[in-house]
Write a protein that holds these residues in place. Structure first.
Motif, short mmCIF file in Angstrom:
data_model
loop_
_atom_site.label_atom_id
_atom_site.label_comp_id
_atom_site.label_asym_id
_atom_site.label_seq_id
_atom_site.Cartn_x
_atom_site.Cartn_y
_atom_site.Cartn_z
N ILE A 137 0.85 -1.08 0.27
CA ILE A 137 -0.10 -0.01 0.02
C ILE A 137 0.83 1.21 -0.01
O ILE A 137 1.80 1.45 1.12
N PRO A 138 0.71 2.12 -0.95
CA PRO A 138 1.52 3.52 -0.97
C PRO A 138 1.27 4.38 -0.01
O PRO A 138 0.00 4.66 0.57
N LEU A 139 2.05 4.68 1.03
CA LEU A 139 1.75 5.72 2.04
C LEU A 139 2.67 7.12 1.65
O LEU A 139 3.94 6.87 1.47
N VAL A 178 -2.70 5.60 1.04
CA VAL A 178 -2.90 6.32 2.19
C VAL A 178 -2.16 7.52 2.34
O VAL A 178 -0.96 7.69 1.78
N LEU A 179 -2.58 8.64 2.55
CA LEU A 179 -2.07 10.05 2.57
C LEU A 179 -1.91 10.51 3.98
O LEU A 179 -2.84 10.62 4.79
N ASP A 180 -0.56 10.59 4.37
CA ASP A 180 -0.23 10.86 5.87
C ASP A 180 0.15 12.37 5.83
O ASP A 180 1.09 12.98 5.27
N LEU A 181 -0.74 13.02 6.61
CA LEU A 181 -0.65 14.60 6.84
C LEU A 181 -0.38 14.74 8.25
O LEU A 181 -0.44 16.01 8.74
N LEU A 233 -11.74 5.30 -9.46
CA LEU A 233 -11.18 4.15 -9.80
C LEU A 233 -11.16 3.24 -9.00
O LEU A 233 -10.39 1.95 -9.04
N GLY A 234 -12.15 3.16 -8.15
CA GLY A 234 -12.37 2.04 -7.17
C GLY A 234 -11.12 1.76 -6.17
O GLY A 234 -10.95 0.66 -6.05
N ILE A 235 -10.21 2.78 -5.86
CA ILE A 235 -9.16 2.52 -4.96
C ILE A 235 -9.29 3.27 -3.67
O ILE A 235 -9.77 4.16 -3.44
N PRO A 236 -9.47 2.05 -2.77
CA PRO A 236 -9.64 2.64 -1.25
C PRO A 236 -8.55 3.54 -1.20
O PRO A 236 -7.37 3.44 -1.17
N PHE A 237 -9.03 4.84 -0.27
CA PHE A 237 -8.17 5.91 -0.03
C PHE A 237 -8.29 6.27 1.54
O PHE A 237 -9.62 6.40 1.99
N ALA A 238 -7.45 6.60 2.20
CA ALA A 238 -7.53 7.17 3.56
C ALA A 238 -6.57 8.33 3.89
O ALA A 238 -5.49 8.42 3.25
N VAL A 239 -7.00 9.16 4.56
CA VAL A 239 -5.97 10.54 4.98
C VAL A 239 -5.71 10.14 6.53
O VAL A 239 -6.60 10.17 7.36
N VAL A 240 -4.49 10.41 7.01
CA VAL A 240 -4.19 10.58 8.28
C VAL A 240 -4.17 11.92 8.64
O VAL A 240 -3.15 12.65 8.03
N ALA A 241 -4.80 12.26 9.60
CA ALA A 241 -5.11 13.74 10.02
C ALA A 241 -5.35 13.62 11.52
O ALA A 241 -6.58 13.57 11.99
N GLY A 242 -4.20 13.43 12.36
CA GLY A 242 -4.48 13.55 13.94
C GLY A 242 -4.00 14.90 14.49
O GLY A 242 -4.17 14.79 15.72
N THR A 296 -4.31 7.82 12.92
CA THR A 296 -2.88 7.06 12.92
C THR A 296 -2.55 6.63 11.35
O THR A 296 -3.76 6.24 10.98
N VAL A 297 -1.34 6.48 11.34
CA VAL A 297 -1.05 5.51 10.11
C VAL A 297 -1.60 3.92 10.34
O VAL A 297 -2.32 3.59 9.23
N PRO A 298 -1.56 3.35 11.14
CA PRO A 298 -2.12 1.97 11.46
C PRO A 298 -3.60 1.95 11.34
O PRO A 298 -4.06 1.14 10.56
N ALA A 299 -4.35 2.68 11.69
CA ALA A 299 -5.69 2.97 11.64
C ALA A 299 -6.22 3.01 10.35
O ALA A 299 -6.88 2.45 9.78
N ALA A 300 -5.30 3.98 9.47
CA ALA A 300 -5.91 4.30 7.99
C ALA A 300 -5.35 3.12 7.19
O ALA A 300 -6.28 2.66 6.46
#
Length: 122
Positions: A18-20, A51-54, A78-87, A109-113
């Motif tokens: 998974i690309p972070l 996953v985009l880590d902010l 595109l049907g790609i699951p996406f998540a943002v780390v914003a804590g 957190t990253v693990p949660a995303a």
């Protein structure tokens, strides 16, 4: 693990590929273009999730908010699951003020995303 770095931007593969994409510093009009270009590169590989880590972003401008919305829409198309780390509050505050927090898949957190996109991709 593969890593591409252009400070303040780093992309690594985590949890089975998974690309972070990690962004640090400001996510404003000046920083938006390199982040968008990196996300284009990631999308071109047709990953199973992104996953985009902010976590290390210290300023979120309107261009950054637009980037997040556009990335979410592109991932959905595109049907790609996406998540943002914003804590942190420097990211969460502008997202809440603009009510964008209600439409983005935000995680503290990253693990949660990573867990969220992993679950969504099964």
């Amino acid at each position: 693990m593969t890593e591409r770095t252009t400070r303040p931007l780093t992309t690594i593969d985590v949890d089975g590929g998974i690309p972070l994409v990690r962004v640090s510093g400001s996510l404003d009009a000046a920083a938006q273009r390199p982040v968008a270009a990196e996300l284009d590169t990631v999308f071109d590989t047709r990953p199973g999730a992104i996953v985009l880590d902010l976590s290390d972003v210290d300023f979120m401008g309107s261009a950054g908010i637009a980037l997040l919305i556009n990335t979410r829409h592109r991932a959905a198309r595109l049907g790609i699951p996406f998540a943002v780390v914003a804590g942190n509050h420097r990211v969460l505050r502008p997202l809440r003020m603009s009510q964008v927090d209600t439409v983005l898949p935000l995680h503290p957190t990253v693990p949660a995303a990573v867990a969220a996109v992993r679950l969504a991709s099964t």
